[in-house]
Design an enzyme around this catalytic site. Structure first.
Site, short mmCIF file in Angstrom:
data_model
loop_
_atom_site.label_atom_id
_atom_site.label_comp_id
_atom_site.label_asym_id
_atom_site.label_seq_id
_atom_site.Cartn_x
_atom_site.Cartn_y
_atom_site.Cartn_z
N ASP A 37 -42.28 -42.34 -10.67
CA ASP A 37 -40.85 -42.63 -10.83
C ASP A 37 -40.59 -44.07 -10.40
O ASP A 37 -40.61 -44.36 -9.20
CB ASP A 37 -40.06 -41.65 -9.96
CG ASP A 37 -38.63 -41.49 -10.42
OD1 ASP A 37 -38.20 -42.24 -11.31
OD2 ASP A 37 -37.94 -40.61 -9.88
N ASP A 38 -40.42 -44.98 -11.37
CA ASP A 38 -40.11 -46.39 -11.09
C ASP A 38 -41.31 -47.17 -10.58
O ASP A 38 -41.21 -47.91 -9.60
CB ASP A 38 -38.97 -46.52 -10.06
CG ASP A 38 -37.68 -45.88 -10.49
OD1 ASP A 38 -37.60 -45.39 -11.63
OD2 ASP A 38 -36.74 -45.85 -9.67
N CYS A 77 -34.66 -43.22 -16.01
CA CYS A 77 -35.53 -42.06 -15.79
C CYS A 77 -35.38 -40.96 -16.84
O CYS A 77 -36.32 -40.63 -17.56
CB CYS A 77 -35.26 -41.48 -14.41
SG CYS A 77 -35.44 -42.66 -13.06
N ASP A 270 -42.17 -43.73 -15.77
CA ASP A 270 -41.02 -43.57 -16.68
C ASP A 270 -40.38 -44.92 -17.00
O ASP A 270 -39.88 -45.14 -18.10
CB ASP A 270 -39.99 -42.59 -16.11
CG ASP A 270 -39.53 -42.92 -14.70
OD1 ASP A 270 -39.99 -43.92 -14.11
OD2 ASP A 270 -38.69 -42.16 -14.17
N ASN A 271 -40.40 -45.85 -16.03
CA ASN A 271 -39.84 -47.19 -16.22
C ASN A 271 -40.34 -48.09 -15.11
O ASN A 271 -41.08 -47.64 -14.23
CB ASN A 271 -38.31 -47.16 -16.27
CG ASN A 271 -37.68 -46.38 -15.14
OD1 ASN A 271 -37.09 -45.32 -15.36
ND2 ASN A 271 -37.80 -46.87 -13.92
#
Length: 474
Positions: A37-38, A77, A270-271
């Site tokens: 996540d990130d 997300c 995700d990013n």
């Protein structure tokens, strides 16, 4: 080269030499997606960072394929994950932004997701950790554990998958960490009050936290080298190290249960990193991401792949790999399985597309993007309004220092250019990787702007993008 061995193919090859009763179905490979996540690509050892500690991900890269031109389609997300799990851009599947709380975006009931289609093909499906998809009816899993039961303890989350992994039959596991996402806490004893990025006050049972010095962190070019940024990067690195230990435990579980060699393993984010200039933007820091793939039974590894791939390609690729693509399935991505199999016949993409509309419900800023190996073209649909901040990025020590000091620059980009963007942005990313020299206003690039605009319109029409109307009705 790995070749898929599927029941229909086996039958066609052996029916001439044996009876149907003698045909034995070949085993099907398992699939594991490990999602962070990130997590930006600038913060992995295998992507060139010698300070952050990611030994398990680095070993995975050494045994598989490391992609250098892999892109999400939306640096937010839920929107990004919806694309990964459907093979449809977020504007086509309905997840325009976050799914939780009052944001309340969700996929259309008619969408068919990766877990649903793999289940129909006989796969056991399981997930652990962050969900960030909706509704559950569109994303059904046979087995599920909410990682909030473990807080940020990725080692425990991985151990919770053991029984699911050990069961008989091919499986799809969607393992999603909350790390290294920001959380709602700050280090109040620190003079710059950096976000903790989920780092616990005390190490989780059976785990040991790894801390980093603010002096040793590497400040990427999209960030300013300030004490506040360094303080937050140190916390970010610590969260990434914990993520890596969780991934190491999951790989150990696969090996201990005898499933490692028969499993396709993917690591992806995700990013990009949860810093201004990255997350929620479609600059490369936000959308050009780590992507590592280990094929089952592969004897080779350590290859670097520079072909363009997109998160919208993940679902069609995995269904292709599993031999589970429904005859009537329609995707906006395309399978790159021949690339994973290192086929010389793979032609590759000439460009990828990106589509971002919301982050939080209050963060409306639609962007549509074309990215080739050399150029990036951005259409800022709502260019008349200032660029909106995600709440955690606005509150970050890194950004508040910019406001306090009235800084002209944040990283390589002028603050004024970050906040108020033109309708079109065009960058030569080969020669201008920081994306600061906007060529769209240069007369010699006017025909390129027209050509990319026409290409974006066609993409929007093909993918049923509601924002295609904004070309006519501004």
């Amino acid at each position: 080269m790995i070749k898929r061995i599927l029941f229909p193919a086996v039958c066609s090859l052996v029916l001439a030499s044996c009876s149907f009763a003698e045909v034995v179905e070949a085993p099907r490979y398992n699939v594991v997606i490990m999602m962070s996540d990130d997590h930006g690509r600038e913060a992995l050892g295998s992507y060139g960072n010698p300070v952050v500690q990611t030994p398990n991900l680095d070993r995975l890269a050494e045994s598989g394929l490391r992609f250098t031109n892999a892109f999400c389609t939306s640096a937010s997300c839920a929107a990004s994950r919806s694309t990964i799990l459907t093979g449809l851009h977020n504007h086509a599947n309905g997840t325009f932004g976050h799914t939780h709380s009052y944001h309340h975006f969700s996929s259309y009931d008619t969408v068919r997701s990766l877990p649903a289609m793999l289940s129909e093909a006989g796969y056991r499906t399981g997930r652990v950790g962050k969900k960030h998809y909706a509704p559950e009816s569109v994303y059904p899993f046979d087995f599920g554990v909410d990682q909030r039961e473990f807080d940020r303890d990725d080692v425990a989350a991985s151990e919770s998958c053991r029984e699911f992994i050990a069961e008989e039959g091919p499986f799809f596991l969607y393992w999603c960490s909350f790390n290294p996402h920001r959380d709602e806490r700050t280090v109040n004893t620190h003079p710059h009050r950096p976000n903790t990025f989920g780092n616990p006050d005390n190490a989780f049972a059976g785990d040991t936290e790894q801390t980093f010095s603010e002096d040793e962190v590497i400040v990427p070019s999209f960030l300013s080298d300030t004490p506040e940024v360094r303080a937050e990067l140190a916390q970010y690195y610590q969260s990434i190290a914990r993520l890596d230990r969780g991934i190491g435990r999951l790989i150990d579980v696969l090996k201990e249960e005898g499933k490692y060699d028969s499993t396709l393993i993917i690591y992806m984010a995700d990013n990009g990193a949860a810093f201004p200039g990255s997350k929620t933007t479609l600059y490369d820091a936000g959308m050009r991401l780590p992507f590592i793939v280990k094929m089952p039974e592969s004897a080779s590894g350590g290859e670097v792949v520079d072909e363009l791939v997109s998160w919208v390609d993940i679902t069609p690729t995995l269904l292709d790999f599993a031999g589970a693509t429904p005859a009537d399935a329609e995707f906006q991505g395309e399978s790159f399985l021949p690339l994973l199999e290192r086929s010389a016949d793979y032609e590759g993409r000439s460009e990828i597309f990106a589509s971002h509309t919301f982050h939080e419900i209050t963060n409306y800023y639609p962007m549509r993007v074309i990215r080739t190996k050399k150029y990036k073209f951005i259409w800022n649909v709502a260019y008349q309004i200032p660029y909106p901040f995600a709440s955690d990025l606005w509150d970050s020590a890194s950004w508040q220092a910019v406001r306090r000091d009235n800084s002209e620059y944040f990283g390589a980009r002028k603050v004024a250019d970050y906040l108020q963007r033109p309708q079109f942005e065009l960058y030569d990313v080969e020669n201008d990787p920081d994306e600061v020299v906007n060529l769209a206003s240069h007369p010699e690039y006017s025909e390129m702007v027209k050509a990319y605009s026409a290409q974006l319109k066609e993409f929007q029409k093909e993918t049923k993008d509601p924002w295609v109307l904004k070309w006519e009705y501004d």
